[in-house]
Design an enzyme around this catalytic site. Structure first.
Site, PDB file in Angstrom:
ATOM      1  CE  LYS A  36      53.039  30.058  14.376  1.00 41.46           C
ATOM      2  NZ  LYS A  36      51.980  29.242  15.035  1.00 41.46           N
ATOM      3  CG  ASP A  63      50.656  32.352  17.946  1.00 44.85           C
ATOM      4  OD1 ASP A  63      50.195  33.414  18.419  1.00 44.85           O
ATOM      5  OD2 ASP A  63      50.277  31.861  16.871  1.00 44.85           O
ATOM      6  CE  LYS A  65      46.616  33.701  17.150  1.00 46.16           C
ATOM      7  NZ  LYS A  65      47.507  32.520  17.134  1.00 46.16           N
ATOM      8  CG  ASP A  68      41.598  35.876  31.682  1.00 46.33           C
ATOM      9  OD1 ASP A  68      40.817  36.452  32.461  1.00 46.33           O
ATOM     10  OD2 ASP A  68      41.630  34.644  31.538  1.00 46.33           O
ATOM     11  CB  THR A 118      46.503  35.762   8.206  1.00 46.94           C
ATOM     12  OG1 THR A 118      46.906  34.568   8.873  1.00 46.94           O
ATOM     13  CG2 THR A 118      47.448  36.886   8.570  1.00 46.94           C
ATOM     14  NE  ARG A 209      49.172  25.243   6.821  1.00 47.17           N
ATOM     15  CZ  ARG A 209      47.922  25.678   6.872  1.00 47.17           C
ATOM     16  NH1 ARG A 209      46.941  24.878   6.497  1.00 47.17           N
ATOM     17  NH2 ARG A 209      47.636  26.893   7.269  1.00 47.17           N
TER      18      ARG A 209
END
Length: 232
Positions: A36, A63, A65, A68, A118, A209
């Site tokens: 990603k 990613d 998002k 528009d 999240t 992470r």
């Protein structure tokens, strides 16, 4: 063909530089197929890096998002299709989703509707001006994504089971906020372990992470893959 753990694990390259991203990809080697790339890396040259990964046979979840006016979303999606990306996020607003679906028609790009981040809990959703609690808002957007013809949904693993009932067996359910047992939650508020997320109905797990910041990223990835394999 049944998807394996390797097809379902998406490693989030949430790191500041292309050099560090290249190191992670090299370190993980053939163990990891899917990556990603989000805002942080995109604005450090990540779009060219995404193209390179795709050319090297990796799958890339871009990613971005998107949100528009319809025409702008459609034109953006048309060019992202040409980049060879495997997944793309846009916010799950009905008009934007319909425009994106039409623009991606005939391609292999899986469009994902972002429901509720999240990192957001009920108070965060109220503060943003929504009349629904997070769970209700996620389900409403899942219904709208299915109706628009989207390829999948991004939601918390906590909502995966309920979302799966709405979207059926074929749409992807991609869940960030995945944390192996005992790991730090960071800024995520709605999290779940890999095995529990798959059991709940998630199809793809985004892990950043716990892998990219691990002392031994490859060992961390292999441990998560082993947990996922045991749950499939």
């Amino acid at each position: 063909m049944t998807a394996t753990a390797r097809d379902r694990l998406i490693v989030g390259l949430d790191i500041p530089t292309i050099g560090e991203a290249e190191t992670i990809v090299k370190t993980l080697g053939d163990d990891v197929l899917f990556y990603k790339i989000g805002y942080q890396l995109v604005f450090a040259g990540g779009l060219e890096f995404a193209r390179d990964l795709a050319k090297d046979g990796k799958k890339v979840f871009l990613d971005m998002k998107l949100l528009d006016i319809d025409n702008t979303v459609a034109k953006g999606v048309e060019n992202i299709v040409k980049m060879g990306m495997s997944m793309l996020t846009l916010h799950a607003y009905p008009k934007a989703m319909r425009a994106a679906v039409e623009a991606a028609r005939g391609s292999d790009l899986c469009l994902l509707g972002v429901t509720v981040l999240t990192s957001m809990d009920e108070q965060d959703v109220i503060d943003a001006g929504y009349e629904y609690d997070p769970h209700t808002l996620v389900l409403r957007r899942a219904e709208q994504a299915r109706a628009a013809g989207m390829g999948g949904i991004v939601c918390s693993a906590e909502e995966s089971s309920a979302v799966r009932k709405i979207v059926g067996p074929d749409m992807a359910i991609v869940t960030p906020g995945i944390r192996p047992a005992g790991s730090d939650r960071g800024d995520q508020k709605r999290v779940m372990t890999p095995a529990d997320a798959l059991a709940a109905g998630s199809s793809h797990l985004v892990v950043a992470r716990p892998i990219v910041k691990a002392a031994d990223p490859r060992a961390a990835a292999r441990a998560i893959l082993a947990e996922m394999t045991g749950a499939l």
